[in-house]
Design an enzyme around this catalytic site. Structure first.
Site, mmCIF file in Angstrom:
data_model
loop_
_atom_site.group_PDB
_atom_site.id
_atom_site.type_symbol
_atom_site.label_atom_id
_atom_site.label_comp_id
_atom_site.label_asym_id
_atom_site.label_seq_id
_atom_site.Cartn_x
_atom_site.Cartn_y
_atom_site.Cartn_z
ATOM 1 N N HIS B 75 0.586 19.866 -0.637
ATOM 2 C CA HIS B 75 -0.783 20.399 -0.648
ATOM 3 C C HIS B 75 -1.744 19.349 -0.090
ATOM 4 O O HIS B 75 -2.537 19.639 0.798
ATOM 5 C CB HIS B 75 -1.186 20.792 -2.066
ATOM 6 C CG HIS B 75 -2.662 21.031 -2.243
ATOM 7 N ND1 HIS B 75 -3.279 22.167 -1.784
ATOM 8 C CD2 HIS B 75 -3.634 20.275 -2.805
ATOM 9 C CE1 HIS B 75 -4.574 22.096 -2.063
ATOM 10 N NE2 HIS B 75 -4.827 20.954 -2.680
ATOM 11 N N ASP B 104 -16.997 20.670 30.264
ATOM 12 C CA ASP B 104 -15.750 20.629 29.511
ATOM 13 C C ASP B 104 -15.586 19.223 28.945
ATOM 14 O O ASP B 104 -16.466 18.380 29.093
ATOM 15 C CB ASP B 104 -14.555 20.982 30.411
ATOM 16 C CG ASP B 104 -13.410 21.606 29.617
ATOM 17 O OD1 ASP B 104 -13.000 20.979 28.628
ATOM 18 O OD2 ASP B 104 -12.968 22.709 29.964
ATOM 19 N N TRP B 140 0.488 12.468 -1.952
ATOM 20 C CA TRP B 140 0.103 12.370 -0.548
ATOM 21 C C TRP B 140 -0.113 10.923 -0.126
ATOM 22 O O TRP B 140 -0.157 10.628 1.061
ATOM 23 C CB TRP B 140 -1.141 13.211 -0.247
ATOM 24 C CG TRP B 140 -2.443 12.509 -0.490
ATOM 25 C CD1 TRP B 140 -3.089 12.398 -1.672
ATOM 26 C CD2 TRP B 140 -3.247 11.823 0.474
ATOM 27 N NE1 TRP B 140 -4.237 11.675 -1.515
ATOM 28 C CE2 TRP B 140 -4.364 11.313 -0.197
ATOM 29 C CE3 TRP B 140 -3.144 11.595 1.847
ATOM 30 C CZ2 TRP B 140 -5.364 10.576 0.439
ATOM 31 C CZ3 TRP B 140 -4.140 10.858 2.479
ATOM 32 C CH2 TRP B 140 -5.234 10.370 1.766
ATOM 33 N N SER B 168 -1.672 12.611 17.794
ATOM 34 C CA SER B 168 -2.597 13.676 18.167
ATOM 35 C C SER B 168 -4.036 13.288 17.844
ATOM 36 O O SER B 168 -4.940 13.461 18.667
ATOM 37 C CB SER B 168 -2.197 14.957 17.440
ATOM 38 O OG SER B 168 -3.296 15.796 17.271
ATOM 39 N N SER B 169 -4.247 12.707 16.657
ATOM 40 C CA SER B 169 -5.613 12.337 16.268
ATOM 41 C C SER B 169 -6.176 11.271 17.199
ATOM 42 O O SER B 169 -7.355 11.322 17.572
ATOM 43 C CB SER B 169 -5.645 11.780 14.850
ATOM 44 O OG SER B 169 -5.292 12.761 13.950
ATOM 45 N N HIS B 252 -9.126 4.664 3.414
ATOM 46 C CA HIS B 252 -10.550 4.802 3.148
ATOM 47 C C HIS B 252 -11.353 5.238 4.358
ATOM 48 O O HIS B 252 -12.146 6.161 4.255
ATOM 49 C CB HIS B 252 -11.164 3.599 2.447
ATOM 50 C CG HIS B 252 -12.400 4.061 1.741
ATOM 51 N ND1 HIS B 252 -12.348 4.779 0.574
ATOM 52 C CD2 HIS B 252 -13.690 4.045 2.113
ATOM 53 C CE1 HIS B 252 -13.558 5.158 0.248
ATOM 54 N NE2 HIS B 252 -14.399 4.723 1.153
ATOM 55 N N GLU B 254 -10.204 7.055 6.556
ATOM 56 C CA GLU B 254 -9.792 8.460 6.660
ATOM 57 C C GLU B 254 -10.717 9.369 5.847
ATOM 58 O O GLU B 254 -11.082 10.460 6.286
ATOM 59 C CB GLU B 254 -8.345 8.586 6.170
ATOM 60 C CG GLU B 254 -7.865 9.995 5.915
ATOM 61 C CD GLU B 254 -7.659 10.782 7.175
ATOM 62 O OE1 GLU B 254 -7.615 10.160 8.252
ATOM 63 O OE2 GLU B 254 -7.559 12.017 7.091
ATOM 64 N N TYR B 256 -13.817 8.983 5.316
ATOM 65 C CA TYR B 256 -15.066 9.191 6.052
ATOM 66 C C TYR B 256 -14.829 9.938 7.343
ATOM 67 O O TYR B 256 -15.736 10.594 7.858
ATOM 68 C CB TYR B 256 -15.766 7.848 6.265
ATOM 69 C CG TYR B 256 -16.275 7.349 4.942
ATOM 70 C CD1 TYR B 256 -17.447 7.874 4.422
ATOM 71 C CD2 TYR B 256 -15.549 6.470 4.177
ATOM 72 C CE1 TYR B 256 -17.886 7.500 3.173
ATOM 73 C CE2 TYR B 256 -15.973 6.081 2.932
ATOM 74 C CZ TYR B 256 -17.143 6.603 2.427
ATOM 75 O OH TYR B 256 -17.563 6.247 1.194
ATOM 76 N N SER B 267 -26.666 18.495 9.188
ATOM 77 C CA SER B 267 -27.906 18.061 9.827
ATOM 78 C C SER B 267 -28.355 19.024 10.930
ATOM 79 O O SER B 267 -29.460 18.892 11.451
ATOM 80 C CB SER B 267 -27.740 16.665 10.428
ATOM 81 O OG SER B 267 -27.302 15.770 9.438
ATOM 82 N N HIS B 301 -10.861 -0.493 -3.573
ATOM 83 C CA HIS B 301 -11.382 0.162 -4.774
ATOM 84 C C HIS B 301 -10.454 1.297 -5.221
ATOM 85 O O HIS B 301 -10.651 1.868 -6.279
ATOM 86 C CB HIS B 301 -12.822 0.655 -4.588
ATOM 87 C CG HIS B 301 -12.995 1.714 -3.559
ATOM 88 N ND1 HIS B 301 -14.146 1.876 -2.853
ATOM 89 C CD2 HIS B 301 -12.160 2.674 -3.107
ATOM 90 C CE1 HIS B 301 -14.017 2.889 -2.018
ATOM 91 N NE2 HIS B 301 -12.822 3.382 -2.152
ATOM 92 N N HIS B 302 -9.453 1.624 -4.387
ATOM 93 C CA HIS B 302 -8.431 2.574 -4.825
ATOM 94 C C HIS B 302 -7.361 1.879 -5.662
ATOM 95 O O HIS B 302 -6.462 2.526 -6.149
ATOM 96 C CB HIS B 302 -7.767 3.231 -3.616
ATOM 97 C CG HIS B 302 -8.711 4.043 -2.788
ATOM 98 N ND1 HIS B 302 -8.930 5.377 -3.005
ATOM 99 C CD2 HIS B 302 -9.505 3.703 -1.750
ATOM 100 C CE1 HIS B 302 -9.818 5.832 -2.131
ATOM 101 N NE2 HIS B 302 -10.181 4.832 -1.357
ATOM 102 N N THR B 327 -25.548 6.774 2.218
ATOM 103 C CA THR B 327 -25.295 8.165 1.865
ATOM 104 C C THR B 327 -26.525 8.764 1.197
ATOM 105 O O THR B 327 -26.902 9.903 1.473
ATOM 106 C CB THR B 327 -24.074 8.266 0.929
ATOM 107 O OG1 THR B 327 -23.042 7.439 1.444
ATOM 108 C CG2 THR B 327 -23.578 9.680 0.838
ATOM 109 N N LYS B 330 -29.062 9.794 3.661
ATOM 110 C CA LYS B 330 -28.775 11.103 4.261
ATOM 111 C C LYS B 330 -29.225 12.233 3.350
ATOM 112 O O LYS B 330 -29.898 13.172 3.788
ATOM 113 C CB LYS B 330 -27.282 11.229 4.536
ATOM 114 C CG LYS B 330 -26.858 10.398 5.716
ATOM 115 C CD LYS B 330 -25.417 10.607 6.014
ATOM 116 C CE LYS B 330 -25.112 10.147 7.413
ATOM 117 N NZ LYS B 330 -25.760 10.963 8.429
ATOM 118 N N ARG B 449 -3.185 12.963 -13.597
ATOM 119 C CA ARG B 449 -2.966 13.863 -12.461
ATOM 120 C C ARG B 449 -1.478 13.890 -12.119
ATOM 121 O O ARG B 449 -0.703 13.087 -12.627
ATOM 122 C CB ARG B 449 -3.797 13.395 -11.258
ATOM 123 C CG ARG B 449 -3.391 12.044 -10.733
ATOM 124 C CD ARG B 449 -4.380 11.473 -9.737
ATOM 125 N NE ARG B 449 -4.230 12.044 -8.415
ATOM 126 C CZ ARG B 449 -4.569 11.392 -7.282
ATOM 127 N NH1 ARG B 449 -5.083 10.170 -7.340
ATOM 128 N NH2 ARG B 449 -4.427 11.963 -6.120
#
Lengths: 75, 533, 294
Positions: B75, B104, B140, B168-169, B252, B254, B256, B267, B301-302, B327, B330, B449
């Site tokens: 998932h 294009d 994951w 690909s990314s 991390h 990722e 963002y 926006s 921080h993870h 943040t 924003k 979890r």
């Protein structure tokens, strides 16, 4: 001391290489000149670094990461 | 005058399947990306339904723990790499050329490849379910040694799938950078660019910096598993914690990568329906850039519970707190944009306003888990699950849905059914809160979890959460209907269906033409359509 | 092509062929690792498809370029594309250098109890947590993966082949710079000589690298020699792979120079490959200094 000099030269090489990349990015006559010049500098720096490392090793200022197994008294 | 070269005039869309396989057109590829992401969203969503069914009551209900772990793992992987990221690349493909006055993308053939790797990667990833030992079941984040020593054989297929997805990314990101820098209308300055383009440009740099790191991490996993290296094995001088450092150095940024384009979408939507120019355009740009920079220096921080030195914990805690500043800028800008605007609440605006509200909840719980001493309680509980679902579902996914409704008239030339869309919105927004809000309480009370069974005191909130989950899941049936109904039977839309909308894309025909801009827009037009005014 | 026109390429089937090729390659590889007898042949098939795709795709681009379909805008897109691709490669190498530093400065000293004074295990008789010695673990030590650690008799000597190889690769940087110089002056006959010299030096480097692997392997330094062997082979292996790719690209450039594809003013293909070679060169220099010396 020798190690610091070596690391500074490596950083300088990386900077010269990056400036070369920016020149390639820019393209055209100016970019082409910029790229070529900075790559010449990077080659010159690399050669000097190689000579410095070899010379410092010859003078025993730095030691290679090589150790014979006999150097250890275990087993 | 600039025109598209005659060389291309004979390749208006081909017919049939080959059109989609061979296409180099940014709109075709954008649609492929979006449909792929949607299918993956449904597959990943189905797995979430299985998870919520198992957690509906305490005790083992439907599936065995091993399969439960496969469900949570797949998932997460499918939603992150298969749904959210491709959906944003799809939006970028569709919108960026239209927004910067280009015909294009800059590298259209590579664009085709970055899409056509995805179905193969997704196929490899999903095929692991049918292999001996089942699909990957280590979460994951695939921490070593769970993913090296104790993983099923199918892990090697998962590794190659991640390689392909990363490839690909990276190609997608390179293409977007080249497009924004090089295909932008000559008269469009950087600070004239719409915010969606800005946020995607910055996201591309995050992708190019982070994805190769992930590729390196899975490569070392591969050699640790198959060739006897000891990168993540202390017995040979390596360190499993090193895996976490490498993973989160990718992971991390990722996070963002998945939220910055969302900021861009919001926006656009809020100024349109507040009928006011975006408040603080340049501060938005600088805030985005600051967030991107900070995202590279907060990864640990993870890992507050891995036994880092106290100095490290303090540094990563304060650096994390720092992200709240841009943040916050924003969020305040969006609110200031709405302040005294003449607001109407068409569907995209409903999604955008609820984005601001719900994403802020996720942001605040993010500050909470970022506090090192408090995180000792929150770590690996449902509080974390609630936190990242508030930022990824009601953040990233919300903005994708907002963008879909906002630009659907431009993509199809037709209008969706506003009444149904509003029903869908209220259905989704209520159910998603029923789904995720109780998980905060579960986490604070100590429910871990990635666990298929739980103690009795967690039963009520889990049942509420599951009911919300089923309701939220079914809302996507309605969403599918609304989109297909719009494509097939929608009423013709105006070229600029939203009264207050600004942006070059609205100057195109109601259904944007195959090649967006045959000649670059004039300076006057760019000025007039700019968000920065 | 007119400078005021946009160039949009025609539809293409090369990407889907590439996807099929790379998927075949990976599926074959994964099956090979799990003992499927047909894995290697499937891998070879996937690899051939990939090579076919690259020849076809790049060939098409070269043809379009030489027939004058591209303008400066397309040229700039390629420049940006290549530059950021190389940046992603930089990040890829950065991971492995990061691993080297982490293992050497942090995880190996931690094994010896550094930073945690009351935990100083004696992992095996005579263990000392220095970087050089970590490879010399007790014979018979088993990793979690079940691999028996291979204990080398000695590590690779920095004075021998590695120093020679560094000199060779640095020299190839010099010859390439001369090639670049002559190309910019439009002297096509000389550039061929310099390019051939660069390619020969690159091939020599690869040859010596294989010899060195042979020596190291013979001395018992393998991928399975703990973190020392892991980082050593991972870094030099990926570097060697990039040198191989670089040699192939230089050969293609040599062919294109002979065909007269480049002019003194416009030679992006050459510049891209040249920069790539310089990058590979610098990576080796970093390797040489950090793996063998500092």
């Amino acid at each position: 001391m020798t190690q610091i000099i070596i690391i500074i030269i490596i950083i300088a090489i990386l900077i010269a290489l990056s400036i070369g990349l920016l020149g390639m990015l820019k393209g055209g006559k100016a970019g082409s000149n910029k790229m070529f010049k900075s790559l010449v500098i990077r080659v010159a720096l690399s050669l000097s670094l190689f000579i410095i490392v070899m010379f410092s090793a010859y003078m025993d200022w730095i030691e290679p990461n090589v150790i014979m197994m006999d150097a250890f008294s275990f087993q | 005058m600039t025109t598209i070269t005659a060389y291309t005039s004979h390749h208006s869309p081909e017919k049939g399947l080959m059109r989609w396989i061979k296409t180099t057109n940014h709109k075709d590829i954008g649609s492929l990306y979006l449909w792929f992401a949607f299918i993956m969203l449904l597959i990943g969503g189905a797995m979430a339904m299985v998870i919520r069914m198992e957690l509906f009551q305490p005790g083992m209900q439907l599936i065995n723990p091993q399969f439960f772990n496969q469900m949570t793992t797949m998932h997460g992987l499918i939603m992150v790499f298969g749904a959210i990221m491709p959906a944003f690349v799809g939006l970028g493909n569709w919108l960026i050329p239209m927004m910067i006055g280009a015909p294009d993308m800059a590298l259209p053939r590579m664009n085709n490849w970055s899409f056509w790797i995805l179905p193969f990667a997704g196929g490899i990833l999903l095929s692991t379910f049918f292999m001996e030992g089942g699909a990957p079941a280590f979460g994951w984040t695939f921490y070593a040694p769970l993913s090296t020593t104790f993983a099923p054989d199918s892990t090697d297929f998962f590794i190659f799938a991640v390689h392909l997805l990363g490839f690909s990314s990276i190609m997608g990101a390179i293409n977007i950078i080249a497009t924004v820098v090089n295909m932008r209308a000559l008269e469009m300055k950087l600070m004239d660019m719409p915010l969606f383009v800005w946020t995607w440009l910055i996201t591309s740099f995050l992708l190019i910096g982070a994805m190769p790191v992930l590729a390196g991490a899975v490569t070392m996993m591969l050699t640790d598993r198959n060739f006897g290296t000891a990168f993540f094995d202390a017995a040979g001088g390596g360190d499993p914690v090193m895996f976490q450092h490498i993973f989160w150095f990718f992971g991390h940024p990722e996070v963002y990568i998945m939220i910055l384009p969302a900021f861009g979408v919001i926006s656009h939507v809020i100024p349109t329906f507040a009928r006011k120019p975006l408040f603080g355009y340049s501060s938005m740009v600088y805030a985005t850039a600051s967030i991107a920079f900070l995202s590279y220096i907060v990864w640990a921080h993870h890992m507050f519970l891995t036994g880092m030195p106290v100095a490290g914990e303090l540094y990563f805690m304060y650096a994390t707190m720092l992200i709240a500043v841009p943040t916050g800028v924003k969020v305040f800008n969006w609110i200031s944009t709405m302040w005294r605007g003449s607001m109407t609440f068409e569907t995209p605006m409903l999604w955008a306003v609820s984005f601001v509200f719900l994403f802020t909840i996720g942001g605040f719980s993010g500050v909470m888990v970022g506090i090192a001493p408090a995180d000792i309680q929150y770590h690996d509980t449902y509080f974390v699950v609630a936190h990242f679902h508030y930022v990824l579902v009601t953040g990233a996914l919300w903005s994708i849905i907002a963008a879909t409704f906002y630009w659907l008239p431009k993509w199809t030339g037709k209008m969706y059914n506003e009444t149904l869309a509003k029903v869908h919105f209220w259905w989704a927004v209520i159910s998603v809160n029923v789904l995720f809000f109780p998980q905060h309480f579960l986490g604070l009370a100590g429910m871990p979890r990635r666990i298929p069974d739980y103690s009795l005191q967690f039963a009520d909130f889990n049942m509420i959460s599951s009911i919300g989950g089923f309701a939220f899941g079914t809302s996507f049936i309605l969403f599918t209907y609304i989109v297909i109904d719009c494509i097939r039977n929608g009423k013709p839309a105006d070229a600029r269906p939203w009264e207050g909308a600004k942006g070059l894309e609205w100057t195109l025909e109601p259904k944007a033409q195959y090649h967006s801009f045959n000649k670059p827009p004039t300076r006057e037009l760019i000025k007039q359509e700019s968000q920065n005014s | 092509m007119n400078e005021r026109e946009y160039y949009v390429p025609s539809a293409t089937y090369w990407p889907i062929i590439g996807s099929i090729g790379v998927t075949t390659l990976f599926v074959g590889f994964a099956n090979q690792m799990h003992g499927a007898s047909w894995g290697a042949s499937i891998m070879a098939l996937g690899f051939s498809i990939l090579v076919f795709m690259m020849f076809g795709w790049f060939g098409q681009v070269v043809n379009e370029s030489t027939s004058g379909m591209y303008n400066t805008q397309v040229d700039r897109s390629f420049r940006w594309g290549m530059s950021w691709f190389i940046f992603s490669e930089v990040m890829f190498f950065a991971v492995f250098f990061g691993v080297l530093f982490y293992a050497r400065q942090l995880s190996v000293p931690w094994l010896g109890g550094s930073g945690n004074n009351h935990f100083t295990p004696d992992l095996w008789n005579g263990f000392s947590s220095t970087w050089q010695q970590i490879a010399f673990s007790t014979p018979g030590l088993i990793l979690q993966s079940g691999t028996v650690i291979s204990v080398p008799r000695q590590l690779v000597d920095a004075w021998g082949l590695p120093a020679l190889n560094t000199a060779l690769l640095l020299l190839s940087g010099v010859t390439l710079t001369f090639a670049h110089h002559t190309l910019r002056n439009g002297d096509r006959n000389k550039i061929i000589g310099w390019l051939v010299a660069t390619i020969v030096l690159g091939v020599l480097f690869l040859g010596f690298q294989i010899t060195e692997y042979g020596h190291a392997y013979h001395d018992g330094l393998k991928l399975t020699s703990g973190i020392y062997g892991s980082t050593f082979y991972m870094l030099t292996g990926f570097h060697g792979f990039h040198v191989t790719v670089g040699v192939i690209m230089l050969t293609v450039i040599l062919y294109r120079v002979q065909k007269g594809h480049f002019s003194a003013d416009s030679h992006f293909g050459f510049e891209g490959v040249a920069w790539y070679w310089h990058f590979v060169d610098v990576v080796w220099l970093g390797l040489f200094i950090f793996v063998y010396w500092l």
